[in-house]
Design a protein around this motif. Structure first.
Motif, mmCIF file in Angstrom:
data_model
loop_
_atom_site.group_PDB
_atom_site.id
_atom_site.type_symbol
_atom_site.label_atom_id
_atom_site.label_comp_id
_atom_site.label_asym_id
_atom_site.label_seq_id
_atom_site.Cartn_x
_atom_site.Cartn_y
_atom_site.Cartn_z
ATOM 1 N N GLU A 161 -1.107 8.001 7.296
ATOM 2 C CA GLU A 161 -0.350 6.923 6.656
ATOM 3 C C GLU A 161 -1.006 5.560 6.831
ATOM 4 O O GLU A 161 -0.583 4.576 6.208
ATOM 5 N N LEU A 193 -4.978 10.934 -7.392
ATOM 6 C CA LEU A 193 -4.187 10.016 -6.585
ATOM 7 C C LEU A 193 -2.839 10.624 -6.195
ATOM 8 O O LEU A 193 -2.332 10.402 -5.088
ATOM 9 N N ARG A 194 -2.272 11.394 -7.099
ATOM 10 C CA ARG A 194 -0.986 12.048 -6.801
ATOM 11 C C ARG A 194 -1.147 13.040 -5.643
ATOM 12 O O ARG A 194 -0.269 13.149 -4.779
ATOM 13 N N TYR A 247 -3.386 12.815 -3.261
ATOM 14 C CA TYR A 247 -3.590 12.027 -2.050
ATOM 15 C C TYR A 247 -2.262 11.513 -1.507
ATOM 16 O O TYR A 247 -2.040 11.506 -0.295
ATOM 17 N N GLN A 248 -1.391 11.070 -2.398
ATOM 18 C CA GLN A 248 -0.064 10.633 -1.968
ATOM 19 C C GLN A 248 0.698 11.788 -1.325
ATOM 20 O O GLN A 248 1.373 11.621 -0.313
ATOM 21 N N ARG A 249 0.572 12.967 -1.915
ATOM 22 C CA ARG A 249 1.273 14.137 -1.385
ATOM 23 C C ARG A 249 0.814 14.438 0.039
ATOM 24 O O ARG A 249 1.611 14.902 0.877
ATOM 25 N N ILE A 303 -5.859 4.178 3.298
ATOM 26 C CA ILE A 303 -5.683 3.849 1.885
ATOM 27 C C ILE A 303 -6.904 4.340 1.127
ATOM 28 O O ILE A 303 -8.036 4.043 1.506
ATOM 29 N N LEU A 343 -2.042 6.456 1.449
ATOM 30 C CA LEU A 343 -1.700 5.411 0.498
ATOM 31 C C LEU A 343 -2.776 5.379 -0.579
ATOM 32 O O LEU A 343 -3.935 5.743 -0.336
ATOM 33 N N THR A 344 -2.420 4.936 -1.790
ATOM 34 C CA THR A 344 -3.372 4.906 -2.897
ATOM 35 C C THR A 344 -3.430 3.506 -3.489
ATOM 36 O O THR A 344 -2.435 2.772 -3.498
ATOM 37 N N PRO A 351 0.467 3.845 -8.303
ATOM 38 C CA PRO A 351 -0.155 3.841 -6.977
ATOM 39 C C PRO A 351 0.676 2.979 -6.035
ATOM 40 O O PRO A 351 1.589 2.260 -6.451
ATOM 41 N N ASP A 352 0.355 3.027 -4.775
ATOM 42 C CA ASP A 352 1.058 2.200 -3.802
ATOM 43 C C ASP A 352 0.642 0.740 -3.909
ATOM 44 O O ASP A 352 1.439 -0.168 -3.669
#
Length: 276
Positions: free
Chosen positions: A132, A154-155, A157-159, A135, A163-164, A184-185
C-alpha cells in the motif's frame, strides 16, 4: 537527507537468469548495463509532510535518465522493467524510506498483468515494504495507444493493493477517455500545463477543469514540475496540495529528501531555502 549509500553488491544482478513466467521473459536478452536511482519528494503542503518519493532512474554514476533509457530496446524491455521495480523497492527499503515510493513502469513490457506483477510482490515481501506504500505510475514518455489494455494493467495493480497513477496527464496519451473507464488513485498533471499556469488564462481554465473532474471521481491530483511560488500558490488556491518540483527539492542520487530538508513556504507564503 539520508547518508547511507548502496554498495556495488546492492545492484540488481542484471546478468542472472529470470524464470520464464510469461512470453516476454524468454525472449528478453541480458541487459549488460547497470542503473541506479535518484529520489525526488512529492510534498503535501496541507500537512507539511512528504507524501511519496518518486524513484527516478539514473546511471550507476548518476548519469541522466536518457543514458539508461537509450540502452533499452524491444529485446530487453521486459527484463529492464522487472529489474527497475525490484531495485526501486530494494533501494527504498535500504534507505529507510517510511513514506510511499512511486515507481514508473513500462506498459508495453507487461504481457500478462497477473503474472508480471509477481516479481514486484515478491520484492515487496522480501524487503518488508508494504504494497500500500507502492505507487505504480505510467512512465514519462511512454505512449500508450491501447487505453483498455492500460486500464486492465492498472486495475490488476489496484487489486493487488498497489496505488496507481497516470503521469503527464494532459499530454495526450492518457486522457479523459481513459478516466471514463478506469479511475486511478492519482493523476499527475503534465508539466506543460503547470509551467507558467499563474500567467496563462488558458492553462488555468484547462487545469481547473481537470482538477474538478478528479475531485468528482475521487482521484488525487499532483502538480508536477512546480518551480515558482506563483505556480504553487495557484494550485493551492484550487485545492491541490500535493506537488513535486524544484521549488521544494531536487532529485537526490541514492538518497531520499526528508521533510526537514524541504523548502516549505513560511507564514507569508515565501518559499524558504532549507538549511543543508
Amino acid at each position: 537527507m539520508t547518508t547511507s549509500q548502496p554498495q556495488p553488491s546492492d545492484f540488481i544482478p542484471l546478468t542472472s537468469d529470470t524464470p520464464d513466467d510469461c512470453g516476454g521473459c524468454g525472449d528478453a536478452e541480458r541487459l549488460g548495463f547497470q542503473f541506479d536511482y535518484a529520489y525526488q519528494p512529492i510534498v503535501d503542503l496541507a500537512s507539511r509532510s512528504v507524501y511519496a518519493h518518486e524513484a527516478l532512474v539514473r546511471g550507476p554514476q548518476g548519469e541522466g535518465a536518457m543514458w539508461v533509457l537509450d540502452q533499452v530496446n524491444e529485446a530487453n524491455r521486459y527484463r529492464f522493467d522487472q529489474a527497475c521495480r525490484v531495485k526501486a523497492i530494494k533501494t527504498a527499503a535500504q534507505l529507510g524510506v517510511a513514506e510511499r515510493v512511486s515507481i514508473n513502469f513500462l506498459p508495453k513490457a507487461v504481457y500478462k498483468p497477473e503474472v508480471c506483477i509477481r516479481t514486484t510482490l515478491e520484492a515487496a515481501r522480501a524487503h518488508g515494504f508494504p504494497t500500500e506504500r507502492i505507487i505504480f505510475e505510467v512512465t514519462e514518455g511512454e505512449r500508450v495507444e491501447d487505453g483498455p489494455w492500460l486500464a486492465t494493467i492498472l486495475r490488476e495493480y489496484q487489486r493487488c493493493g498497489f496505488l496507481t497513477a497516470i503521469d503527464d496527464f494532459g499530454a495526450g496519451y492518457a486522457g479523459l477517455t481513459l478516466l471514463a473507464d478506469f479511475q486511478p488513485d492519482i493523476i499527475k498533471l503534465d508539466m506543460s500545463l503547470v509551467r507558467g499556469v499563474d500567467a496563462s488564462a488558458s492553462r488555468q481554465a484547462i487545469t481547473r477543469g481537470m482538477v474538478r473532474i478528479c475531485q468528482e471521481l475521487g482521484i488525487r491530483v499532483i502538480a508536477e514540475g512546480v518551480e515558482t511560488v506563483s505556480e504553487r500558490d495557484f494550485f493551492l488556491s484550487e485545492g491541490v496540495t500535493l506537488m513535486q518540483g524544484y521549488l521544494f527539492a531536487r532529485p537526490a542520487f541514492r538518497q531520499h529528501v526528508q521533510a526537514d530538508a524541504i523548502a516549505w513556504p513560511d507564514a507569508t507564503g515565501v518559499a524558504l531555502v532549507p538549511v543543508r
